[in-house]
Design a protein around this motif. Structure first.
Motif, PDB file in Angstrom:
ATOM      1  N   ILE A  82       0.871  -1.171   0.000  1.00  0.00           N
ATOM      2  CA  ILE A  82       0.000   0.000   0.000  1.00  0.00           C
ATOM      3  C   ILE A  82       0.906   1.219   0.000  1.00  0.00           C
ATOM      4  CG2 ILE A  82      -1.801   1.279   1.204  1.00  0.00           C
ATOM      5  CD1 ILE A  82      -2.695  -1.402   2.418  1.00  0.00           C
ATOM      6  N   VAL A  83       0.772   2.019  -1.033  1.00  0.00           N
ATOM      7  CA  VAL A  83       1.529   3.262  -1.170  1.00  0.00           C
ATOM      8  C   VAL A  83       0.574   4.400  -0.839  1.00  0.00           C
ATOM      9  CG1 VAL A  83       2.770   4.754  -2.780  1.00  0.00           C
ATOM     10  CG2 VAL A  83       3.020   2.267  -2.945  1.00  0.00           C
ATOM     11  N   TYR A  84       0.977   5.283   0.070  1.00  0.00           N
ATOM     12  CA  TYR A  84       0.041   6.324   0.507  1.00  0.00           C
ATOM     13  C   TYR A  84       0.764   7.647   0.731  1.00  0.00           C
ATOM     14  CZ  TYR A  84       1.702   4.747   5.146  1.00  0.00           C
ATOM     15  OH  TYR A  84       2.484   4.388   6.232  1.00  0.00           O
ATOM     16  N   ASP A  85      -0.001   8.731   0.638  1.00  0.00           N
ATOM     17  CA  ASP A  85       0.564  10.065   0.807  1.00  0.00           C
ATOM     18  C   ASP A  85       0.017  10.731   2.064  1.00  0.00           C
ATOM     19  OD1 ASP A  85      -1.984  11.003   0.170  1.00  0.00           O
ATOM     20  OD2 ASP A  85      -1.438  11.653  -1.845  1.00  0.00           O
ATOM     21  N   LYS A  86       0.516  11.928   2.348  1.00  0.00           N
ATOM     22  CA  LYS A  86       0.126  12.636   3.570  1.00  0.00           C
ATOM     23  C   LYS A  86      -1.326  13.091   3.551  1.00  0.00           C
ATOM     24  CE  LYS A  86       4.800  14.302   4.596  1.00  0.00           C
ATOM     25  NZ  LYS A  86       5.680  15.490   4.779  1.00  0.00           N
ATOM     26  N   GLN A  87      -1.908  13.179   2.375  1.00  0.00           N
ATOM     27  CA  GLN A  87      -3.295  13.602   2.254  1.00  0.00           C
ATOM     28  C   GLN A  87      -4.276  12.456   2.457  1.00  0.00           C
ATOM     29  OE1 GLN A  87      -0.823  14.772  -0.041  1.00  0.00           O
ATOM     30  NE2 GLN A  87      -0.742  16.485   1.414  1.00  0.00           N
TER      31      GLN A  87
END
Length: 212
Positions: free
Chosen positions: A17-22
């Protein structure tokens, strides 16, 4: 941007799972144990944008439908393996003792070659890396310094080539031309086992470097 490795299923294939700060995320190779994937997404309060598949072997696609139905998101796959998703003989689940037949509906988007892809807030390069299977691809997140390679390259190893469509010389060429040419400090996130780096494999991988 951040990522987590979740080993799942009989063969402990790595889902990512690749995720960003948003709070947006991508689900890559959800091979099994959908609940495990859902729990992490719920814990982090993430909003999935898409499912990306490095290839269509059963141990990397087994939880695709559970994730697609729950989050109503599209699935991306290379066009050469579009028929593998719904065919247990092509995706290998029919031949593997202990595995239930895996049948997945067709992908929503098909990769055809090397390309830059944007999904929501995520941009990455699709690198065709055939050899383990005809439609194997790697996802290079250049700005974040990592590449997700499926079963192409492992820590001091490389993918099998004795499965239908596998070709050893093609796999070695993919690794040398598409992966070893990436920045040496790039993290390599494989489809099984531990994370490594391009420089480690370029210097110390006997299965690739010892071949001519």
């Amino acid at each position: 941007m951040d990522w987590i490795r979740l080993p799942v299923g009989l063969l402990q294939a790595n889902a990512y799972i690749v995720y960003d700060k948003q709070g947006s995320c991508l689900i890559i190779d959800p091979g099994d144990e959908a609940k495990k994937i859902h729990q992490f997404i719920r814990k982090k309060k993430l909003q999935p944008q898409a499912i990306l598949l490095t290839h269509a072997h059963f141990d990397h696609i087994g939880a695709v439908e559970a994730c697609r139905e729950k989050y109503r998101i599209p699935v991306y796959l290379h066009e050469q393996e579009k028929k593998w998703l719904s065919n247990p003989h092509k995706n290998g689940s029919a031949q593997y003792e202990g595995a239930a037949p895996v049948v997945v509906q067709q992908a929503d988007h098909l990769f055809s070659g090397e390309e830059r892809v944007t999904v929501g807030a995520f941009s990455f390069d699709v690198l065709p890396t055939p050899g383990h299977s005809p439609g194997s691809v790697s996802f290079f997140f250049q700005e974040s310094g990592f590449v997700i390679v499926g079963d192409t390259l492992f820590k001091k190893g490389m993918g099998r080539t004795d499965l239908p469509g596998g070709q050893e010389h093609q796999l070695i060429r993919s690794i040398r031309e598409k992966l070893y040419t990436l920045p040496e400090d790039t993290y390599v996130l494989p489809g099984h086992d531990d994370v490594t780096t391009i420089v480690q494999e370029r210097d110390d991988n006997p299965h690739v470097n010892g071949k001519t």
